[in-house]
Motif scaffolding. Structure first.
Motif, PDB file in Angstrom:
ATOM      1  N   LEU A   1       1.216   0.954   1.324  1.00 16.27           N
ATOM      2  CA  LEU A   1       1.382   1.728   0.106  1.00 16.27           C
ATOM      3  C   LEU A   1       2.517   2.737   0.243  1.00 16.27           C
ATOM      4  O   LEU A   1       3.380   2.853  -0.631  1.00 16.27           O
ATOM      5  N   LEU A   2       2.537   3.458   1.358  1.00 14.96           N
ATOM      6  CA  LEU A   2       3.603   4.438   1.566  1.00 14.96           C
ATOM      7  C   LEU A   2       4.957   3.742   1.676  1.00 14.96           C
ATOM      8  O   LEU A   2       5.957   4.230   1.138  1.00 14.96           O
ATOM      9  N   ASP A   3       5.002   2.604   2.344  1.00 17.71           N
ATOM     10  CA  ASP A   3       6.242   1.835   2.415  1.00 17.71           C
ATOM     11  C   ASP A   3       6.751   1.519   1.009  1.00 17.71           C
ATOM     12  O   ASP A   3       7.927   1.677   0.707  1.00 17.71           O
ATOM     13  N   PHE A   4       5.835   1.042   0.164  1.00 14.22           N
ATOM     14  CA  PHE A   4       6.197   0.720  -1.213  1.00 14.22           C
ATOM     15  C   PHE A   4       6.694   1.959  -1.952  1.00 14.22           C
ATOM     16  O   PHE A   4       7.739   1.932  -2.605  1.00 14.22           O
ATOM     17  N   LEU A   5       5.950   3.062  -1.866  1.00 18.24           N
ATOM     18  CA  LEU A   5       6.315   4.286  -2.579  1.00 18.24           C
ATOM     19  C   LEU A   5       7.677   4.813  -2.149  1.00 18.24           C
ATOM     20  O   LEU A   5       8.456   5.310  -2.975  1.00 18.24           O
ATOM     21  N   LEU A   6       7.979   4.693  -0.869  1.00  9.94           N
ATOM     22  CA  LEU A   6       9.263   5.185  -0.366  1.00  9.94           C
ATOM     23  C   LEU A   6      10.439   4.357  -0.880  1.00  9.94           C
ATOM     24  O   LEU A   6      11.569   4.841  -0.907  1.00  9.94           O
TER      25      LEU A   6
END
Length: 127
Positions: free
Chosen positions: A4-9
């Motif tokens: 999720l954090l990878d996507f958000l970044l």
């Protein structure tokens, strides 16, 4: 790091832009708007609180003046061409009241708020 954090970044939200049609009158002339940050929203909310309550018109103008990229109502040459002293005056000269509300709602919606204008004002007043 989570997926999720990878996507958000990889999806920066403050760079979000969108073309919108705000009325039948302007259907052939889309406006280009950009997203509002949480900090900007909080700042506008503070600026719109007064002795007489929340100033929704001022809030809408702040959204439009700071998050409408095309047209740029703050452009000095546009102000001079229209004979306006302020960007607020230019917005009110060129847009109908309903178009101002529609443009502000579009900016608000792009920024992740899918509420009605009444709900939006209540949210901002209470933040």
């Amino acid at each position: 790091m989570s997926k999720l954090l990878d996507f958000l970044l990889t999806q920066p939200v403050l760079d979000l832009q969108e073309e919108v049609i705000i009325s039948q009158r302007l259907r052939e002339h889309p406006f280009t708007i950009k997203c509002v940050s949480a900090a900007e929203m909080a700042d506008y909310s503070k600026k719109c609180r007064g002795k007489n309550g929340f100033d929704g018109e001022k809030f809408n103008l702040l959204l439009i003046l700071n998050h409408c990229l095309e047209p740029d109502f703050r452009a000095v040459d546009s102000l001079a061409k229209a004979g306006c002293a302020t960007p607020e005056e230019l917005v009110n000269l060129t847009l109908k009241a309903g178009e101002i509300n529609a443009l502000a709602r579009s900016i608000y919606r792009l920024s992740g708020f899918d509420q009605s204008l009444v709900e939006m004002r209540e949210t901002v007043k209470n933040s």
